[in-house]
Structures are given as structure tokens and as C-alpha cells.
Design a protein around this motif. Structure first.
Motif, PDB file in Angstrom:
ATOM      1  N   GLU A   1     -10.045  70.344  22.918  1.00 17.08           N
ATOM      2  CA  GLU A   1      -9.187  71.648  22.926  1.00 17.08           C
ATOM      3  C   GLU A   1      -9.846  72.706  22.174  1.00 17.08           C
ATOM      4  O   GLU A   1      -9.161  73.961  22.547  1.00 17.08           O
ATOM      5  CB  GLU A   1      -7.720  71.385  22.572  1.00 17.08           C
ATOM      6  N   ILE A   2     -10.784  72.474  21.460  1.00 20.15           N
ATOM      7  CA  ILE A   2     -11.199  73.272  20.265  1.00 20.15           C
ATOM      8  C   ILE A   2     -12.669  73.866  20.756  1.00 20.15           C
ATOM      9  O   ILE A   2     -13.068  74.974  20.130  1.00 20.15           O
ATOM     10  CB  ILE A   2     -11.303  73.009  19.003  1.00 20.15           C
ATOM     11  N   LEU A   3     -13.355  73.343  21.764  1.00 19.92           N
ATOM     12  CA  LEU A   3     -14.686  73.421  22.061  1.00 19.92           C
ATOM     13  C   LEU A   3     -14.905  74.828  22.701  1.00 19.92           C
ATOM     14  O   LEU A   3     -14.041  75.401  23.272  1.00 19.92           O
ATOM     15  CB  LEU A   3     -15.373  72.369  22.979  1.00 19.92           C
ATOM     16  N   GLN A   4     -16.103  75.486  22.112  1.00 21.70           N
ATOM     17  CA  GLN A   4     -16.439  76.841  22.373  1.00 21.70           C
ATOM     18  C   GLN A   4     -17.961  76.591  22.920  1.00 21.70           C
ATOM     19  O   GLN A   4     -18.734  75.844  22.414  1.00 21.70           O
ATOM     20  CB  GLN A   4     -16.767  77.481  21.107  1.00 21.70           C
ATOM     21  N   PRO A   5     -18.287  77.305  24.231  1.00 22.31           N
ATOM     22  CA  PRO A   5     -19.428  77.178  24.784  1.00 22.31           C
ATOM     23  C   PRO A   5     -20.381  78.106  23.792  1.00 22.31           C
ATOM     24  O   PRO A   5     -19.933  78.894  23.109  1.00 22.31           O
ATOM     25  CB  PRO A   5     -19.450  77.806  26.165  1.00 22.31           C
ATOM     26  N   THR A   6     -21.693  77.757  23.905  1.00 25.61           N
ATOM     27  CA  THR A   6     -22.641  78.985  23.345  1.00 25.61           C
ATOM     28  C   THR A   6     -23.458  79.343  24.169  1.00 25.61           C
ATOM     29  O   THR A   6     -23.719  79.072  25.253  1.00 25.61           O
ATOM     30  CB  THR A   6     -23.354  77.793  22.176  1.00 25.61           C
ATOM     31  N   ALA A   7     -24.541  80.075  23.553  1.00 21.37           N
ATOM     32  CA  ALA A   7     -25.660  80.682  24.515  1.00 21.37           C
ATOM     33  C   ALA A   7     -26.637  80.057  24.846  1.00 21.37           C
ATOM     34  O   ALA A   7     -27.692  79.911  25.572  1.00 21.37           O
ATOM     35  CB  ALA A   7     -26.316  81.891  23.786  1.00 21.37           C
TER      36      ALA A   7
ATOM     37  N   LYS B   1      -8.379  77.872  16.970  1.00 24.89           N
ATOM     38  CA  LYS B   1      -8.295  76.538  16.980  1.00 24.89           C
ATOM     39  C   LYS B   1      -9.469  75.797  16.592  1.00 24.89           C
ATOM     40  O   LYS B   1     -10.663  76.232  17.174  1.00 24.89           O
ATOM     41  CB  LYS B   1      -8.055  76.090  18.446  1.00 24.89           C
ATOM     42  N   SER B   2      -9.551  75.253  15.474  1.00 25.18           N
ATOM     43  CA  SER B   2     -11.006  74.632  14.719  1.00 25.18           C
ATOM     44  C   SER B   2     -10.812  73.299  14.253  1.00 25.18           C
ATOM     45  O   SER B   2      -9.869  72.627  14.652  1.00 25.18           O
ATOM     46  CB  SER B   2     -10.904  75.502  13.504  1.00 25.18           C
ATOM     47  N   THR B   3     -11.978  73.110  13.779  1.00 22.72           N
ATOM     48  CA  THR B   3     -11.749  71.438  13.269  1.00 22.72           C
ATOM     49  C   THR B   3     -10.552  71.048  12.469  1.00 22.72           C
ATOM     50  O   THR B   3     -10.386  70.053  12.163  1.00 22.72           O
ATOM     51  CB  THR B   3     -13.258  71.212  12.686  1.00 22.72           C
ATOM     52  N   TYR B   4     -10.207  71.996  11.619  1.00 25.43           N
ATOM     53  CA  TYR B   4      -9.164  71.940  10.817  1.00 25.43           C
ATOM     54  C   TYR B   4      -7.838  71.244  11.791  1.00 25.43           C
ATOM     55  O   TYR B   4      -7.110  70.131  11.193  1.00 25.43           O
ATOM     56  CB  TYR B   4      -8.571  73.249  10.250  1.00 25.43           C
ATOM     57  N   HIS B   5      -7.561  71.637  12.628  1.00 25.12           N
ATOM     58  CA  HIS B   5      -6.648  71.226  13.657  1.00 25.12           C
ATOM     59  C   HIS B   5      -6.827  69.809  14.040  1.00 25.12           C
ATOM     60  O   HIS B   5      -5.872  69.106  14.353  1.00 25.12           O
ATOM     61  CB  HIS B   5      -6.208  71.975  14.907  1.00 25.12           C
ATOM     62  N   VAL B   6      -8.035  69.410  14.323  1.00 21.66           N
ATOM     63  CA  VAL B   6      -8.534  68.313  14.688  1.00 21.66           C
ATOM     64  C   VAL B   6      -8.307  66.934  13.662  1.00 21.66           C
ATOM     65  O   VAL B   6      -7.758  66.043  13.880  1.00 21.66           O
ATOM     66  CB  VAL B   6     -10.087  68.109  15.126  1.00 21.66           C
TER      67      VAL B   6
ATOM     68  N   PRO C   1     -15.841  74.770   5.619  1.00 20.19           N
ATOM     69  CA  PRO C   1     -14.951  75.761   5.635  1.00 20.19           C
ATOM     70  C   PRO C   1     -15.635  76.910   5.731  1.00 20.19           C
ATOM     71  O   PRO C   1     -15.153  78.182   6.200  1.00 20.19           O
ATOM     72  CB  PRO C   1     -13.991  75.714   4.350  1.00 20.19           C
ATOM     73  N   GLN C   2     -16.911  77.400   5.178  1.00 22.05           N
ATOM     74  CA  GLN C   2     -17.722  78.571   5.425  1.00 22.05           C
ATOM     75  C   GLN C   2     -18.124  79.042   6.556  1.00 22.05           C
ATOM     76  O   GLN C   2     -18.361  80.055   6.796  1.00 22.05           O
ATOM     77  CB  GLN C   2     -18.876  78.284   4.266  1.00 22.05           C
ATOM     78  N   ALA C   3     -18.125  77.974   7.598  1.00 22.11           N
ATOM     79  CA  ALA C   3     -18.082  78.175   8.980  1.00 22.11           C
ATOM     80  C   ALA C   3     -19.570  79.009   9.363  1.00 22.11           C
ATOM     81  O   ALA C   3     -19.713  79.641  10.383  1.00 22.11           O
ATOM     82  CB  ALA C   3     -17.018  79.116   9.554  1.00 22.11           C
ATOM     83  N   ASN C   4     -20.435  78.469   8.484  1.00 23.21           N
ATOM     84  CA  ASN C   4     -21.746  79.352   8.829  1.00 23.21           C
ATOM     85  C   ASN C   4     -22.330  78.798  10.104  1.00 23.21           C
ATOM     86  O   ASN C   4     -23.167  79.536  10.723  1.00 23.21           O
ATOM     87  CB  ASN C   4     -22.930  78.880   7.657  1.00 23.21           C
ATOM     88  N   ALA C   5     -22.266  77.446  10.559  1.00 20.88           N
ATOM     89  CA  ALA C   5     -22.743  77.105  11.667  1.00 20.88           C
ATOM     90  C   ALA C   5     -22.222  77.861  13.197  1.00 20.88           C
ATOM     91  O   ALA C   5     -22.751  77.933  13.876  1.00 20.88           O
ATOM     92  CB  ALA C   5     -22.511  75.472  11.870  1.00 20.88           C
TER      93      ALA C   5
ATOM     94  N   SER D   1     -15.424  76.012  12.990  1.00 21.73           N
ATOM     95  CA  SER D   1     -14.739  76.018  11.718  1.00 21.73           C
ATOM     96  C   SER D   1     -14.142  77.632  11.555  1.00 21.73           C
ATOM     97  O   SER D   1     -14.561  78.503  11.793  1.00 21.73           O
ATOM     98  CB  SER D   1     -15.552  75.596  10.663  1.00 21.73           C
ATOM     99  N   ASN D   2     -13.175  77.451  10.474  1.00 21.52           N
ATOM    100  CA  ASN D   2     -12.778  78.770   9.857  1.00 21.52           C
ATOM    101  C   ASN D   2     -12.243  78.540   8.462  1.00 21.52           C
ATOM    102  O   ASN D   2     -12.226  77.269   8.152  1.00 21.52           O
ATOM    103  CB  ASN D   2     -11.802  79.545  10.862  1.00 21.52           C
TER     104      ASN D   2
END
Length: 270
Positions: free
Chosen positions: A72-78, A58-63, A41-45, A87-88
Motif C-alpha cells: 500500500e505504500i510502494l512508489q514506482p521509480t524512474a 504513506k511510509s515505512t512508519y505506517h508499515v 527517518p532522514q529519507a535520503n534514499a 520514508s519521511n
């Protein structure tokens, strides 16, 4: 089928999230398709990869609540080949909401089983506790990486973690194994670091990785810039060590000259 690995230690401050971010990055840079799942829940990653956790809808909470599929929640990264399931703070309430639900320990496993074939590795950054979120991570995983800091009280509490792993293996996930133990925050100027390394190798034996992660200012700075060490300063000793660790996980040989002078005596596993 992708391999699912939980980065787990109920003790805080062990370098768990740092290890999750940097291992995921270097596995992706080795041309593996990687998913990093933030289950804390701290969402540091999430923030450590440059994504504003306060903007996540949309986060792992909804999953976990089976409201959304992982895709549906995946985010691209650098980092090429690296995707993030963010997470949030919503995840804070998940443990309470899941308590009365059927099959609550298997919510994450059920979700990941649909997506694991799309990735070579799935790394789960679990919270620093042994609650329902961590149990979900352990039930969904093939194996566990345990980060252990080279500090006083480092091995305290590991007995409880090993006992929890055994309970999960006996009752919920019979295929669960310990992938390895990674020693973090090593300072070879102190006798304490050497003592903790000795104790960890005596306790976990060949499960302890050859690579030891040192204390490194670049590793601690990188998250504040929203970057893994590889993008922040890939020539720092911290970045080099996580690259070396990723090679160990991939079964690649590590040259002896890659070990700093203070580490040479630990180059071979007992």
C-alpha cells in the motif's frame, strides 16, 4: 523467495544510502525485481530516487505500526523493476512508539514476509544507529552489507556493529549472515586508503568485496538531481563501480581489466 539484505553501519557518512540506491538500481537494470526500503527517518534514499519526502503520506512508519501493508505504500521509480518503500520524518517517532509493543523487533519481518516472494531482492537502507529501527532491519534480513569508508577511524565502531550482529543472530535471527563488506570513498593517491583496505581485508577476510568504490563527484551530485548514478552519468567511474559491485553480488565474474591501475594489487581476495 526474494533475498532480503540490510545495508547497515551505525557510523554516519559511510556511503550507506549511496550504496543502497545504486545497488538497487543496478540489480534492477540486471532485470531483477527489486524493492528498496527506506528505513531512515532522514529519507535520503527516498529523495535520492527523485521522490519528494515532504509529500509522502504513506511510509515505512505506517508499515512498522501495522497500519498499512507494504504494497500500500510502494512508489514506482524512474528505474524499471525498482520499487521504493519510502520514508519521511514520521519515522522519527517510530522507535518511541514501538518500545512498548509486543514483538516490536519483528514488525518489519512480519510485513516483508508477505511481500518477499514478489521480489528477487529487497534492500533495506537502515539509519546510522543501532536502535530499534536497525534491529527491525536486522531481524527481517537474510544478510547484511556493511559499507566502510576508506578514511581515518573507518574501522572504529565496527567491533560494536559486529557484536550487535552476533547478538541479533544468537537471540533474534539465527539465519543472519554478513553478505559482504564494501569499501567506499577510496582515494588511491593516499596511503591511508591502502592502509584501510589492508586492515579491512585482514579483519573481514573474504567477506570484503573485490570492488572498491572510489571518491567520485558524480556520485555526490546525483542525489541532488533525484537520480541514481546510472541515470545521472552512467559513464562515471562511480556508476561503473556500483555496476561492477552488483555483478559481484549476483556472482558474475569481474574482468581484471575493469580494475583501475591503483586497484590492481587488490584484485584478488586474500
Amino acid at each position: 523467495m526474494g533475498k532480503i539484505i540490510c545495508i547497515c553501519n551505525q557510523k554516519g557518512g559511510t556511503g550507506k544510502t549511496t550504496s543502497a540506491i545504486n545497488l538497487a538500481t543496478y540489480l534492477a537494470l540486471a532485470e531483477k525485481k527489486v524493492l528498496l526500503m527506506d528505513l531512515d527517518p532522514q529519507a535520503n534514499a527516498t529523495s535520492g530516487l527523485g521522490i519528494n519526502k515532504h509529500n509522502i503520506k504513506k511510509s515505512t512508519y505506517h508499515v512498522l505500526l501495522e497500519e498499512l501493508d507494504i504494497k500500500e505504500i510502494l512508489q514506482p521509480t524512474a528505474v524499471n523493476n525498482l520499487s521504493l518503500a519510502p520514508s519521511n520524518l514520521d519515522l522519527t517517532g517510530a522507535e518511541v512508539e514501538l518500545v512498548g509493543m509486543l514483538g516490536r523487533e519483528y514488525r518489519l519481518k512480519k510485513a516483508l514476509d508477505k511481500e518477499r516472494e514478489n521480489f528477487d531482492f529487497v534492500l533495506i537502507d537502515s539509519p546510522p544507529s543501532l536502535g530499534l529501527l536497525t534491529i527491525n532491519a536486522l531481524c527481517a534480513s537474510d544478510s547484511i552489507i556493511i559499507p566502510v569508508q576508506c578514511e581515518y577511524y573507518a574501522l572504529e565502531g565496527l567491533t560494536q556493529l559486529v557484536h550487535t550482529i552476533k547478538l541479533v543472530k544468537d537471540n533474534l535471527n539465527p539465519n543472519l549472515t554478513i553478505e559482504g563488506v564494501v569499501l567506499t570513498m577510496a582515494d588511491y593517491r593516499t596511503n591511508l586508503t591502502k592502509e584501510v583496505i589492508q586492515e579491512a581485508r585482514a579483519y573481514f577476510k573474504e567477506k570484503v568485496y573485490t570492488t572498491v568504490i572510489p571518491r567520485n563527484i558524480r556520485l555526490t551530485e546525483a542525489p541532488s538531481f533525484g537520480k541514481p548514478a546510472a541515470l545521472y552519468d552512467n559513464e562515471s567511474i562511480g556508476a561503473q563501480k556500483y555496476e561492477q559491485l552488483s555483478k559481484e553480488i549476483l556472482g558474475m565474474p569481474i574482468p581484471i581489466n575493469a580494475l583501475p591501475e591503483g586497484e590492481v594489487e587488490w584484485k584478488e581476495k586474500p
